[in-house]
Design a protein around this motif. Sequence first.
Motif, PDB file in Angstrom:
ATOM      1  N   VAL A 142      -6.099 -35.390 -94.917  1.00 23.52           N
ATOM      2  CA  VAL A 142      -5.627 -36.764 -94.689  1.00 23.52           C
ATOM      3  C   VAL A 142      -5.539 -37.515 -96.016  1.00 23.52           C
ATOM      4  N   LEU A 143      -6.535 -37.335 -96.871  1.00 21.46           N
ATOM      5  CA  LEU A 143      -6.524 -38.008 -98.172  1.00 21.46           C
ATOM      6  C   LEU A 143      -5.343 -37.540 -99.019  1.00 21.46           C
ATOM      7  N   ARG A 144      -5.067 -36.239 -98.977  1.00 17.12           N
ATOM      8  CA  ARG A 144      -3.920 -35.732 -99.750  1.00 17.12           C
ATOM      9  C   ARG A 144      -2.619 -36.353 -99.260  1.00 17.12           C
ATOM     10  N   ARG A 145      -2.474 -36.432 -97.930  1.00 12.02           N
ATOM     11  CA  ARG A 145      -1.228 -36.991 -97.385  1.00 12.02           C
ATOM     12  C   ARG A 145      -1.057 -38.451 -97.783  1.00 12.02           C
ATOM     13  N   ARG A 146      -2.160 -39.122 -98.022  1.00 16.88           N
ATOM     14  CA  ARG A 146      -2.097 -40.536 -98.411  1.00 16.88           C
ATOM     15  C   ARG A 146      -2.165 -40.725 -99.924  1.00 16.88           C
ATOM     16  N   GLY A 147      -2.087 -39.633-100.659  1.00 14.26           N
ATOM     17  CA  GLY A 147      -2.018 -39.722-102.110  1.00 14.26           C
ATOM     18  C   GLY A 147      -3.317 -40.114-102.779  1.00 14.26           C
ATOM     19  N   ARG A 148      -4.445 -39.845-102.114  1.00 14.54           N
ATOM     20  CA  ARG A 148      -5.745 -40.153-102.699  1.00 14.54           C
ATOM     21  C   ARG A 148      -6.288 -38.895-103.371  1.00 14.54           C
ATOM     22  N   SER A 149      -6.567 -38.980-104.654  1.00 14.89           N
ATOM     23  CA  SER A 149      -7.034 -37.817-105.407  1.00 14.89           C
ATOM     24  C   SER A 149      -8.477 -37.492-105.076  1.00 14.89           C
ATOM     25  N   ASP A 181      -7.775 -50.167 -84.117  1.00 21.76           N
ATOM     26  CA  ASP A 181      -6.803 -51.258 -84.223  1.00 21.76           C
ATOM     27  C   ASP A 181      -7.158 -52.188 -85.373  1.00 21.76           C
ATOM     28  N   VAL A 182      -8.460 -52.492 -85.520  1.00 19.09           N
ATOM     29  CA  VAL A 182      -8.912 -53.356 -86.624  1.00 19.09           C
ATOM     30  C   VAL A 182      -8.645 -52.682 -87.966  1.00 19.09           C
ATOM     31  N   ALA A 183      -9.041 -51.403 -88.064  1.00 21.18           N
ATOM     32  CA  ALA A 183      -8.892 -50.684 -89.334  1.00 21.18           C
ATOM     33  C   ALA A 183      -7.426 -50.567 -89.736  1.00 21.18           C
ATOM     34  N   ARG A 184      -6.551 -50.334 -88.774  1.00 22.32           N
ATOM     35  CA  ARG A 184      -5.146 -50.184 -89.089  1.00 22.32           C
ATOM     36  C   ARG A 184      -4.543 -51.488 -89.590  1.00 22.32           C
ATOM     37  N   ARG A 185      -5.013 -52.623 -89.019  1.00 24.03           N
ATOM     38  CA  ARG A 185      -4.471 -53.919 -89.439  1.00 24.03           C
ATOM     39  C   ARG A 185      -5.043 -54.385 -90.759  1.00 24.03           C
ATOM     40  N   ARG A 186      -6.264 -53.951 -91.097  1.00 24.34           N
ATOM     41  CA  ARG A 186      -6.976 -54.485 -92.262  1.00 24.34           C
ATOM     42  C   ARG A 186      -7.041 -53.529 -93.457  1.00 24.34           C
ATOM     43  N   SER A 187      -6.573 -52.290 -93.282  1.00 26.04           N
ATOM     44  CA  SER A 187      -6.753 -51.313 -94.353  1.00 26.04           C
ATOM     45  C   SER A 187      -5.632 -50.291 -94.332  1.00 26.04           C
ATOM     46  N   ASP A 188      -5.399 -49.663 -95.484  1.00 27.08           N
ATOM     47  CA  ASP A 188      -4.443 -48.557 -95.545  1.00 27.08           C
ATOM     48  C   ASP A 188      -5.176 -47.225 -95.644  1.00 27.08           C
ATOM     49  N   ALA A 189      -6.462 -47.198 -95.284  1.00 25.24           N
ATOM     50  CA  ALA A 189      -7.253 -45.973 -95.337  1.00 25.24           C
ATOM     51  C   ALA A 189      -6.749 -44.964 -94.311  1.00 25.24           C
ATOM     52  N   GLY A 190      -6.947 -43.687 -94.603  1.00 25.65           N
ATOM     53  CA  GLY A 190      -6.703 -42.660 -93.608  1.00 25.65           C
ATOM     54  C   GLY A 190      -7.770 -42.757 -92.527  1.00 25.65           C
ATOM     55  N   ILE A 191      -7.392 -42.568 -91.281  1.00 26.86           N
ATOM     56  CA  ILE A 191      -8.341 -42.732 -90.177  1.00 26.86           C
ATOM     57  C   ILE A 191      -8.388 -41.459 -89.343  1.00 26.86           C
ATOM     58  N   HIS A 250     -16.148 -56.240 -92.717  1.00 20.14           N
ATOM     59  CA  HIS A 250     -16.863 -56.423 -93.982  1.00 20.14           C
ATOM     60  C   HIS A 250     -16.780 -55.163 -94.835  1.00 20.14           C
ATOM     61  N   ASP A 251     -17.016 -54.000 -94.213  1.00 16.63           N
ATOM     62  CA  ASP A 251     -17.007 -52.747 -94.969  1.00 16.63           C
ATOM     63  C   ASP A 251     -15.620 -52.403 -95.481  1.00 16.63           C
ATOM     64  N   LEU A 252     -14.596 -52.696 -94.702  1.00 12.20           N
ATOM     65  CA  LEU A 252     -13.233 -52.433 -95.164  1.00 12.20           C
ATOM     66  C   LEU A 252     -12.905 -53.264 -96.398  1.00 12.20           C
ATOM     67  N   HIS A 253     -13.421 -54.485 -96.438  1.00  8.83           N
ATOM     68  CA  HIS A 253     -13.144 -55.383 -97.560  1.00  8.83           C
ATOM     69  C   HIS A 253     -14.003 -55.061 -98.779  1.00  8.83           C
ATOM     70  N   GLU A 254     -15.303 -54.810 -98.545  1.00 13.15           N
ATOM     71  CA  GLU A 254     -16.227 -54.631 -99.665  1.00 13.15           C
ATOM     72  C   GLU A 254     -16.305 -53.179-100.148  1.00 13.15           C
ATOM     73  N   PHE A 255     -16.334 -52.228 -99.236  1.00 13.64           N
ATOM     74  CA  PHE A 255     -16.467 -50.812 -99.593  1.00 13.64           C
ATOM     75  C   PHE A 255     -15.119 -50.202 -99.940  1.00 13.64           C
ATOM     76  N   ARG A 256     -14.067 -50.725 -99.332  1.00  8.66           N
ATOM     77  CA  ARG A 256     -12.693 -50.289 -99.574  1.00  8.66           C
ATOM     78  C   ARG A 256     -12.560 -48.762 -99.443  1.00  8.66           C
ATOM     79  N   PRO A 257     -12.802 -48.246 -98.264  1.00  5.24           N
ATOM     80  CA  PRO A 257     -12.765 -46.783 -98.090  1.00  5.24           C
ATOM     81  C   PRO A 257     -11.357 -46.209 -98.208  1.00  5.24           C
ATOM     82  N   ASP A 258     -11.307 -44.971 -98.678  1.00  7.87           N
ATOM     83  CA  ASP A 258     -10.050 -44.229 -98.696  1.00  7.87           C
ATOM     84  C   ASP A 258      -9.804 -43.560 -97.352  1.00  7.87           C
TER      85      ASP A 258
END
Length: 232
Positions: free
Chosen positions: A116-123, A66-76, A40-48
């Motif tokens: 991690v955010l920089r490597r993923r191009g998140r400002s 495993d869930v986060a990797r399949r459902r999101s492109d966020a840095g973990i 739910h949080d990955l979908h609604e909050f959409r974390p970086d």
Amino acid sequence: MGTAVLVIEDSAPIRVAITAALNASGHTVLARADGRLLEHDLHEFRPDAVLLDVMLPGSDGFALLDVARRRSDAGILMVTARDAVADRLRGLTDGADDYIVKPFEMAELVARVNAVLRRRGRSIGTIHIDDLVIDADSATVSRGGHAIALTATEFRVLQFLAQRRGRVLTKPQILTAVWGYEHYDPNLVEVNISALRRKLDTHGPRLIHTERGFGYVLRSTADPAPSDTGPS
């Protein structure tokens, strides 16, 4: 504008400290004690970025990874007291971007989240106050075009003050935001403030002022004249 970070940590004191440190760095934080609402949080909050404790009630951090990797492109980032090489390798092999072992200083954790955010191009953003430039993406500081070398902790203290320009901040507030716990020796704040003043004042008028009996404030030279009467 800050980035969004989802924190899943079952220890309340650690969860509160991480949240305070990330908030102080300009991030928007959603903190949970377990991973029941992860999808739910990955979908609604959409974390970086997502910080996952490994040892959690219910599904552990590896299952949530495993869930986060399949459902999101966020840095973990995995956060855990388990420092066995096998655990670190498992986390990194399964898709984590970083693996942080407890105990850690909040300055280190924030720096690694930002990396991690920089490597993923998140400002993350840049702060400009007069001729002072604080670049959170590269963790660099300059004043009047002169690069200023800071330690990771000095950078975090300066960033915390700059993001709250004009507000007087107490030593406990600074300790909580930078070190994660307000009961550390307050001399830590004084030492880092003194170092920052020495480095910043070399290239221009004083920006960090002391309010006797209250704390410290970072003001632009264009702001009303400081009334500090504390040590210089």
